[in-house]
Scaffold this active site. Structure first.
Site, mmCIF file in Angstrom:
data_model
loop_
_atom_site.group_PDB
_atom_site.id
_atom_site.type_symbol
_atom_site.label_atom_id
_atom_site.label_comp_id
_atom_site.label_asym_id
_atom_site.label_seq_id
_atom_site.Cartn_x
_atom_site.Cartn_y
_atom_site.Cartn_z
ATOM 1 C CB SER A 119 -0.967 -0.086 1.201
ATOM 2 O OG SER A 119 -1.947 0.845 1.247
ATOM 3 C CG ASP A 139 -6.092 -2.580 -4.598
ATOM 4 O OD1 ASP A 139 -6.812 -2.248 -3.760
ATOM 5 O OD2 ASP A 139 -4.866 -2.859 -4.447
ATOM 6 C CG HIS A 164 -5.303 -2.294 -0.618
ATOM 7 N ND1 HIS A 164 -4.679 -1.982 -1.582
ATOM 8 C CD2 HIS A 164 -4.764 -1.503 0.454
ATOM 9 C CE1 HIS A 164 -3.835 -1.062 -1.272
ATOM 10 N NE2 HIS A 164 -3.995 -0.862 0.107
#
Lengths: 381, 265
Positions: free
Chosen positions: B95, B217, B245
């Protein structure tokens, strides 16, 4: 036979459908596999429009969707359940339903994929109540802030050969105002009085207490009390009226004719003085305990005196200027001296403003005020 | 306060192996890697840490100035590398930590052997033709969601949650006990994460990189992840079957396989 045994077997399904909360079963990716009637109705959609076609997170407001991916799903996968998460479900007509959501991850039994069981509660009233609370907290903070600002309003006195500057910064963001104050006033033809103080506590009460102590110090100073006796009289005021106990105060007076500084500190950080041409230093004398620290009245309050030479400077401030979350207080005091030294040859108003600029946002949890005075030698006037 | 306690650095695996440094993303802590890192402990020196403000990091070290940009977090990564004298590092960032790794590698390229970027996005907010997937109001709406969810965090609880690894019973008592962050810090981190624009930093990276993209995602949508791959000078792009995600949690096997295959390849 126990009560309920005579209900038809179908009633378990009816319970799920008619329960006053939403029930869902979703795949690990959020795809809706089962949904009860209550939830479908809340969404304003037919069950067919949900089953296999939507993911639970698709039904959330945009912020909630990000929250689902970054917090909700990871938590669920790590600890097997999440509880009482506040999310907004977006209905078919675009309106939002504030909801509280609990989810559990089922055990993956052989031949049966793991699924998420979710229960959704309508939290409209609760959310309104929370928002009311937040609003009233905010209102109260705002009132306290305005009260404090109105108490600190007013011009600094002017006198030949004297320059005064004050800078004040309220606590940043959501923090309630503290009870910091500064004050400067003429005592007589040749003397000027300076006061900086800090009362214990925050919010409206602290602002009101600050107002009282500020007025009391001013009134007591006008009777001709010198700094030490003034603090003793302030102890008496605090004891008699039951306000402002353990407040810290620094009181100073400057004789504009002779350049003499007299001061006393009740539990307050030491004043900074730049005397003559020497580097700025901390005045560690004239110190005693915070206001009314001794219930039976303390020892006499000492005061101290220094000669401020040509262009002499004295600076009073509250602890927010030298206290940082990550450093010790003595490091803060060292830094203050260095900063005063660096700004020493600037106009006094840019000195006080500059000192506030040295504060980082991270130290914004407290109010800060700085009051500085310089005097020019009489010969130059 | 040392860098290692500040960032709650935890090490596993082969002390003399090549270092593999795992950096968690926005919203959680190093627990994100619990199903992935064991795959690497036989051969690698596994290093885990929490960003300041998350997990077992020292909240006192949070400095709104330093952490007002991802560069502050990248500096922390470099400080950890220096403190442990890590060289030839495989950096695995999930991320927002993908971009933190990009910044670290652009600053001190000599430290890094490989970058593994999971669900990266160089900018989350749409900008002209660029698709980040979010609008400004979306990010404000996220901050509202965070405000109404303290995830069991409370000021009374805060001192207890620091480093209670040795008292598992305590952890059980706490609801939502992972991913617990000081709400003010979490809010700041959210703002920094979702308003960053690191598109121009990608070209500064010379380190070979693996970009792992998840299917569907919602945080790092396809065009945003492709953009990262396209801008990096030397990158491999792998699309995982994993949806969502956080493949490090939802599909740890597939994620570890992909990393291993890339490192062996």
């Amino acid at each position: 036979m126990s009560p309920g045994d005579d209900l038809p077997a179908a009633s378990a399904a009816e319970l799920l459908d008619e329960a006053p909360c939403g029930f869902l079963t979703t795949a690990l990716d959020g795809t809706i596999l089962q949904v009860n009637r209550t939830f479908a109705e809340w969404c304003g959609l037919d069950r067919d429009e949900l089953l296999g076609k939507r993911r639970f997170q698709d039904l959330l407001a945009s912020g909630g969707r990000i929250y689902y991916e970054t917090h909700f799903a990871p938590l669920l996968l790590m600890q097997g359940e999440v509880r009482e998460i506040a999310l907004e479900v977006v209905r078919a007509d675009g309106s939002e339903l504030p909801a509280l959501v609990n989810s559990v991850l089922t055990d993956g039994r052989p031949g049966r994929p793991r699924v998420i069981r979710t229960m959704v509660f309508d939290a409209s009233d609760r959310r309104r109540y929370e928002q009311e609370l937040l609003r009233s907290q905010k209102r109260e903070r705002e009132i306290a802030r305005r009260l404090q600002q109105s108490l600190l309003a007013g011009e600094l006195p002017a006198a030949p050969g004297l320059e005064l500057a004050a800078s004040y910064r309220p606590a940043i963001g959501e923090t309630e105002v503290g009870g910091d104050w500064y004050d400067a006033f003429r005592l007589d033809e040749r003397r000027i009085g300076l006061v900086v103080g800090d009362v214990v506590g925050r919010g409206i009460e602290a602002a009101a207490t600050m107002g009282q102590l500020r007025s009391a110090s001013r009134a007591l100073a006008s009777t001709g009390l010198r700094p030490g006796p003034l603090l003793e009289a302030l102890d008496g005021y605090v004891r008699q009226h039951g306000v402002g106990r353990m407040a810290t105060v620094a009181v100073a007076e400057i004789d504009l004719e002779t350049g003499e500084l007299r001061f006393a500190c009740a539990g307050h950080p030491p004043p900074v003085a730049a005397i003559g041409e020497s580097a700025p230093s901390l005045l560690w004398d004239g110190r005693s305990a915070p206001l009314d620290a001794y219930s039976s009245g303390g020892p006499p309050r000492p005061e101290a005196g220094h000669e401020l030479g040509p262009q002499g400077l004295v600076l009073l401030y509250t602890d927010g200027l030298v206290e940082r979350r990550t450093d010790r207080i003595d490091e803060g005091l060292e830094r203050l001296l260095a900063n005063v030294g660096a700004h020493l040859h600037e106009p006094i108003s840019s000195l006080t403003a500059g000192l506030l600029r040295t504060l980082d946002e991270r130290d914004g949890h407290d109010d800060v005020c700085v009051l500085a005075a310089t005097i020019s030698p009489p010969t130059r006037r | 306060m040392s860098t290692l306690s500040r960032n709650n650095v935890v090490e596993h695996g082969a002390r003399d192996g090549q270092p593999i440094l795992f950096a968690h993303g926005f919203g959680c802590d190093q627990n994100m890697w619990r199903y992935v890192w064991p795959r690497f402990e036989d051969e690698y020196r596994v290093v885990l840490f929490d960003h300041v403000g998350a997990g077992g990091s020292e909240l006192r070290a949070y400095d709104a100035g330093r952490y007002s940009a991802l560069e502050g977090y990248a500096e922390d990564v470099l400080e950890i590398c220096r403190e442990l004298d890590l060289r030839d590092v495989v950096f695995v960032g999930h991320s927002v930590s993908a971009m933190i790794g990009v910044l670290a590698a652009a600053t001190e390229p000599e430290r890094f052997a490989e970058l593994v970027l999971i669900g990266p996005s160089a900018r989350y907010i749409d900008d002209g033709d660029y698709v980040g997937g979010f609008s400004g109001p979306d990010i404000e709406s996220l901050l509202d969601s965070m405000d109404s969810n303290y995830l069991g965090w409370s000021s009374q609880m805060a001192p207890v949650i620091m480093g209670n690894e040795d008292r598992p019973a305590l952890a059980e008592e706490l609801t939502n006990s992972f991913c617990r962050t000081d709400p003010e810090i979490a809010r700041q981190f959210a703002r920094v994460t979702f308003t960053s624009d690191n598109r121009s930093d990608l070209a500064r990276v010379r380190t070979p990189s693996l970009v792992l993209q998840c299917s569907e995602d919602a945080i790092a949508p396809d065009p945003a992840v492709r953009f990262v791959s396209d801008q990096l000078s030397e990158s491999s792009h792998v699309v995982l079957a994993a949806v969502g995600h956080c493949p490090n949690l939802s599909a740890p096997e597939e994620t570890a396989d992909a990393i291993e295959r890339y490192l062996k390849g």
